[in-house]
Design a protein around this motif. Structure first.
Motif, short mmCIF file in Angstrom:
data_model
loop_
_atom_site.label_atom_id
_atom_site.label_comp_id
_atom_site.label_asym_id
_atom_site.label_seq_id
_atom_site.Cartn_x
_atom_site.Cartn_y
_atom_site.Cartn_z
N UNK A 166 0.81 -1.22 0.00
CA UNK A 166 0.00 0.00 0.00
C UNK A 166 0.85 1.27 0.00
N UNK A 167 2.15 1.12 0.13
CA UNK A 167 3.06 2.26 0.05
C UNK A 167 3.65 2.41 -1.35
N UNK A 168 3.28 1.50 -2.26
CA UNK A 168 3.86 1.50 -3.60
C UNK A 168 3.02 2.36 -4.55
N UNK A 169 3.65 2.78 -5.64
CA UNK A 169 2.92 3.49 -6.69
C UNK A 169 2.06 2.50 -7.48
N UNK A 170 0.99 3.02 -8.06
CA UNK A 170 0.17 2.21 -8.95
C UNK A 170 1.02 1.81 -10.16
N UNK A 171 0.90 0.57 -10.65
CA UNK A 171 1.73 0.16 -11.80
C UNK A 171 1.44 0.99 -13.03
N UNK A 172 2.48 1.23 -13.80
CA UNK A 172 2.34 2.00 -15.04
C UNK A 172 2.68 1.09 -16.22
N UNK A 173 2.06 1.31 -17.37
CA UNK A 173 2.42 0.53 -18.57
C UNK A 173 3.90 0.68 -18.89
N UNK A 174 4.48 -0.37 -19.46
CA UNK A 174 5.90 -0.38 -19.80
C UNK A 174 6.04 -0.42 -21.32
N UNK A 175 6.19 0.73 -21.96
CA UNK A 175 6.22 0.77 -23.43
C UNK A 175 7.38 -0.02 -24.02
N UNK A 176 8.46 -0.21 -23.25
CA UNK A 176 9.60 -0.95 -23.78
C UNK A 176 9.27 -2.42 -24.02
N UNK A 177 8.23 -2.94 -23.35
CA UNK A 177 7.81 -4.32 -23.55
C UNK A 177 6.61 -4.43 -24.49
N UNK A 178 6.08 -3.30 -24.92
CA UNK A 178 4.87 -3.29 -25.73
C UNK A 178 5.22 -3.46 -27.20
N UNK A 179 4.78 -4.54 -27.80
CA UNK A 179 5.08 -4.78 -29.20
C UNK A 179 3.89 -5.39 -29.92
N UNK A 180 3.38 -4.70 -30.91
CA UNK A 180 2.27 -5.20 -31.69
C UNK A 180 2.69 -6.39 -32.55
N UNK A 181 3.97 -6.45 -32.87
CA UNK A 181 4.49 -7.58 -33.65
C UNK A 181 4.28 -8.88 -32.89
N UNK A 182 4.63 -8.88 -31.60
CA UNK A 182 4.44 -10.09 -30.78
C UNK A 182 2.97 -10.43 -30.66
N UNK A 183 2.13 -9.40 -30.52
CA UNK A 183 0.69 -9.63 -30.37
C UNK A 183 0.10 -10.30 -31.61
N UNK A 184 0.46 -9.82 -32.80
CA UNK A 184 -0.09 -10.38 -34.03
C UNK A 184 0.41 -11.80 -34.28
N UNK A 185 1.69 -12.04 -33.96
CA UNK A 185 2.26 -13.38 -34.17
C UNK A 185 1.61 -14.39 -33.23
N UNK A 186 1.52 -14.06 -31.94
CA UNK A 186 0.93 -15.00 -30.97
C UNK A 186 -0.55 -15.19 -31.23
N UNK A 187 -1.23 -14.13 -31.67
CA UNK A 187 -2.65 -14.25 -31.99
C UNK A 187 -2.85 -15.28 -33.11
N UNK A 188 -2.00 -15.23 -34.13
CA UNK A 188 -2.10 -16.19 -35.22
C UNK A 188 -1.74 -17.60 -34.74
N UNK A 189 -0.74 -17.70 -33.89
CA UNK A 189 -0.34 -19.01 -33.36
C UNK A 189 -1.43 -19.61 -32.48
N UNK A 190 -2.19 -18.77 -31.81
CA UNK A 190 -3.32 -19.26 -31.01
C UNK A 190 -4.40 -19.85 -31.92
N UNK A 191 -4.62 -19.23 -33.07
CA UNK A 191 -5.57 -19.78 -34.04
C UNK A 191 -5.10 -21.15 -34.52
N UNK A 192 -3.81 -21.24 -34.82
CA UNK A 192 -3.24 -22.52 -35.27
C UNK A 192 -3.32 -23.55 -34.15
N UNK A 193 -3.10 -23.11 -32.93
CA UNK A 193 -3.17 -24.00 -31.76
C UNK A 193 -4.55 -24.63 -31.63
N UNK A 194 -5.58 -23.85 -31.90
CA UNK A 194 -6.95 -24.36 -31.83
C UNK A 194 -7.20 -25.45 -32.85
N UNK A 195 -6.67 -25.25 -34.06
CA UNK A 195 -6.81 -26.25 -35.13
C UNK A 195 -6.07 -27.53 -34.75
#
Length: 292
Positions: A166-195
């Motif tokens: 309760x003495x800590x700051x609220x977490x903030x987004x970390x843009x250095x870890x934010x990558x749309x490339x990873x999101x699109x790749x894993x999203x496609x792999x999840x579709x393949x995983x379902x098949x």
């Protein structure tokens, strides 16, 4: 009967725009949600006992799956912060529960538990996973500290961090870890995983084999499939871990399709995966390297 944090969770989960409902069944369901959060934190803490939180893996050195997870965490932090500002507390509790159940337990942690348990303690991908879990644990504790006041503080203390959560700051987004490339790749792999999963379940139902990791998969991907996705599919270490299978043979064709058969590999007695055995030994090549 249920404890103060369950009562606080009930109050926060209620949509006060409508009639607020209270029953034993509601408290029973909320207790399950509470346990999911608690057990998720416990699992992460159990696997961080040998990790120094001051030595995090750099974003550029993290595998795509771990970067994807931290991108999802950024989305959760942004949503929670906005919901707190709007006094929409039920949105926060539902979003965190969905993150713990679907993003972590049913997907990410299910995939990475093998590397956590069986990789060398200093392996790059194990350290990357521990980095991701450290960041997530600290963020989840702070996200829910206003609601699960006692549990979040208890988890924070157990992790060995100084002071109260309760003495800590609220977490903030970390843009250095934010990558749309990873999101699109894993999203496609999840579709393949379902098949792939459909093909596996057909063979399990036919009693050809009984577990996912016994499956040898032949996968057909469209000719225009993303190069990044194909590269990961052809990376045996990544593909067998991501899909939790024994083998993956990738071909091209008119549309996405998969078939499953029982692998010819024997089960490694150390990691319990069906892998090619190391030369002159019973364990698989990965385990042989770790043991040596």
């Amino acid at each position: 009967e249920n404890g103060a944090d369950i009562l606080r969770l009930w109050a926060a989960s209620a949509d006060y725009h409508a009639d607020v409902r209270c029953s034993k069944e509601i408290f029973k369901q909320l207790s399950q949600n509470y346990l999911k959060f608690r057990n998720t934190c416990k699992f992460m803490l159990d696997n961080l006992v040998d990790f120094d939180p001051e030595k995090l893996t750099k974003p550029e050195d993290m595998p795509v799956l771990d970067r994807w997870l931290l991108t999802k965490l950024n989305e959760l932090i942004e949503k929670a912060e906005q919901s707190y500002c709007d006094y929409e507390f039920h949105i926060i509790t539902h979003a965190v529960n969905d993150f713990c159940v679907n993003t972590l337990s049913s997907f990410y942690l299910d995939i990475v538990k093998d590397r956590l348990y069986c990789d060398a303690s200093s392996s790059v991908r194990r350290r990357a996973t521990q980095t991701a879990m450290t960041i997530i644990f600290k963020a989840l504790c702070r996200l829910l500290a206003p609601i699960l006041a006692f549990t979040a503080d208890e988890a924070w203390e157990y992790a060995g961090y100084e002071g109260s959560v309760h003495e800590q700051d609220f977490p903030a987004p970390m843009p250095e870890y934010d990558t749309q490339e990873a999101s699109s790749v894993i999203s496609r792999l999840q579709e393949i995983r379902s098949v792939i999963q459909v093909a596996i379940e057909e063979q399990v139902k036919a009693k050809v084999f009984s577990k996912n990791n016994e499956a040898s998969i032949t996968l057909t991907v469209p000719v225009n499939e993303s190069e990044d996705v194909v590269a990961l599919l052809e990376d045996r270490a990544f593909a067998t871990e991501f899909f939790i299978i024994a083998d993956l043979d990738v071909k091209t064709g008119p549309e996405l399709a998969a078939s499953a058969a029982k692998t010819e590999h024997a089960m490694c007695p150390r990691c319990r995966r069906y892998e090619p055995a190391a030369e002159g030994g019973d364990v698989c090549e990965r385990c042989a390297e770790v043991l040596s």
